[in-house]
Design an enzyme around this catalytic site. Structure first.
Site, PDB file in Angstrom:
ATOM      1  N   ARG A   1       1.574 -10.637   7.499  1.00 35.38           N
ATOM      2  CA  ARG A   1       2.721 -10.862   7.233  1.00 35.38           C
ATOM      3  C   ARG A   1       3.563  -9.655   8.307  1.00 35.38           C
ATOM      4  NH1 ARG A   1       5.759  -9.882   1.631  1.00 35.38           N
ATOM      5  NH2 ARG A   1       7.693 -10.531   2.540  1.00 35.38           N
TER       6      ARG A   1
ATOM      7  N   ARG B   1      22.742  18.686  -3.715  1.00 36.40           N
ATOM      8  CA  ARG B   1      21.911  17.123  -3.236  1.00 36.40           C
ATOM      9  C   ARG B   1      22.688  16.655  -4.445  1.00 36.40           C
ATOM     10  NH1 ARG B   1      19.147  15.053   1.151  1.00 36.40           N
ATOM     11  NH2 ARG B   1      19.952  13.815   0.442  1.00 36.40           N
TER      12      ARG B   1
ATOM     13  N   PRO C   1       0.488  -1.070   0.027  1.00 34.27           N
ATOM     14  CA  PRO C   1      -0.152  -0.031  -0.035  1.00 34.27           C
ATOM     15  C   PRO C   1       1.047   1.135   0.271  1.00 34.27           C
ATOM     16  CG  PRO C   1      -0.759  -1.559   1.850  1.00 34.27           C
ATOM     17  CD  PRO C   1       0.304  -2.230   1.392  1.00 34.27           C
ATOM     18  N   GLU C   2       1.095   2.457  -0.705  1.00 38.48           N
ATOM     19  CA  GLU C   2       1.394   3.469  -0.625  1.00 38.48           C
ATOM     20  C   GLU C   2       0.187   4.217  -0.491  1.00 38.48           C
ATOM     21  OE1 GLU C   2       4.964   3.872  -3.261  1.00 38.48           O
ATOM     22  OE2 GLU C   2       4.345   2.522  -5.108  1.00 38.48           O
TER      23      GLU C   2
ATOM     24  N   HIS D   1      -4.653 -13.987  11.223  1.00 42.85           N
ATOM     25  CA  HIS D   1      -3.843 -12.712  11.226  1.00 42.85           C
ATOM     26  C   HIS D   1      -4.245 -11.447  11.715  1.00 42.85           C
ATOM     27  CE1 HIS D   1      -1.302 -15.601   9.087  1.00 42.85           C
ATOM     28  NE2 HIS D   1      -2.167 -15.905   8.430  1.00 42.85           N
TER      29      HIS D   1
END
Ligand code: ZN
Length: 291
Positions: A133, A172, A2-3, A113
């Protein structure tokens, strides 16, 4: 994984099931690395409380509670936050799915879970946090206490601006792609969205951040906002295990221009999309459109 868009979609869909409902009790699984706050302490802290809002910063969900404390959730790689009122066939095991008659509504039974089960005073549908997980995280923040995990986060990616990027990139020498993924600068930019935004801006992922111009920083910021907003609109990218809280899969991945399209023709110029590893992350770009 998931982003930001998936987390935002989760926030919008789960908020009506969580905010304003008094928690009767929370059931948890046993202590594990999922629990930054020990489960027993969490159960005591949450009983009788009401979430007054559900906010997001980067990929973190934050629920301020009515006693001034806060509950923080992170979906990790496989976390699913959903209501018992709206579950998905994909949450069921293959066997359970196969045994369903077409007209049957799939229902989810909390399993090993399901690390958090919120029960409410109103007796309505429970809310579950399931994570096969256990890379997800839950923590409870007593009043006024910040957590290092949150204090380190930069500006939320939806609030990005060209000016912010320009300042952050000066001096940078790191690759622009790596800088975009640095969560202390922008919170919530993932691999897919960085690649897509760089394509829209015509900037190669490998270019030194210091050599990106002000005009290009504006274009990258616009690109990021555009792909993130579009992904939120379509319900997230759903590349792997992500399942929206009401079971709908995201559709954004069908709109990808470069990500995971190695060797396929660029939609703008037909040059094959190239792949390069930048900071241990796989990066995709058009060798002709991006410089
Ligand atoms: Zn191209």
């Amino acid at each position: 994984v998931p982003e930001l868009p998936e987390v935002e979609v989760t926030r919008r869909r789960i908020a009506p099931h969580l905010v304003g409902r008094r928690i009767r009790r929370v059931r948890t699984t046993r202590p594990s690395y999922f629990f930054v706050t020990p489960p027993a302490r969490l159960r005591r802290a949450l009983a009788g409380r009401t979430a007054t809002d559900l906010e997001r910063h980067g990929k973190y969900l934050l629920a301020p509670l009515d006693d001034g404390t806060r509950l923080v959730l992170h979906l990790g790689m496989t976390g699913q936050l959903f209501s018992a009122a709206a579950t998905s066939p994909r949450l069921l095991s293959a066997t359970a799915r196969a045994s369903l008659a077409p007209e049957e509504q799939p229902s989810f039974r909390p399993d090993a879970h399901t690390h958090l089960r919120f029960e409410f005073e109103d007796g309505g549908p429970e809310v579950y946090f399931r994570d096969t997980r256990k890379f997800g995280k839950v923590l409870w923040l007593p009043d006024g206490k910040a957590h290092p995990r949150l204090a380190r986060l930069g500006t939320d990616a939806l609030e990005v601006s060209g000016a912010l990027l320009f300042t952050a990139t000066r001096g940078r020498r790191v690759a622009i792609k790596s800088l975009l993924l640095d969560q202390s600068i922008l919170a919530g930019v993932g691999n897919i969205y960085a690649d897509e935004a760089l394509f829209l801006a015509g900037v190669r992922p490998t270019r030194s951040a210091a050599r990106v111009t002000r005009r290009e920083c504006d274009a990258i910021a616009r690109g990021l906002k555009r792909v993130l907003a579009r992904s939120i609109e379509t319900g997230g990218s759903s590349i792997s295990d992500y399942v929206a809280p009401d079971g709908r899969d995201g559709e954004y991945q069908s709109e990808r221009r470069v990500y995971a399209r190695r060797g396929e023709p660029c939609f703008e110029c037909a040059t094959p999309i190239a792949r390069v590893v930048v900071g241990a992350r796989s990066s995709h770009y058009c060798p002709r459109c991006q410089r």
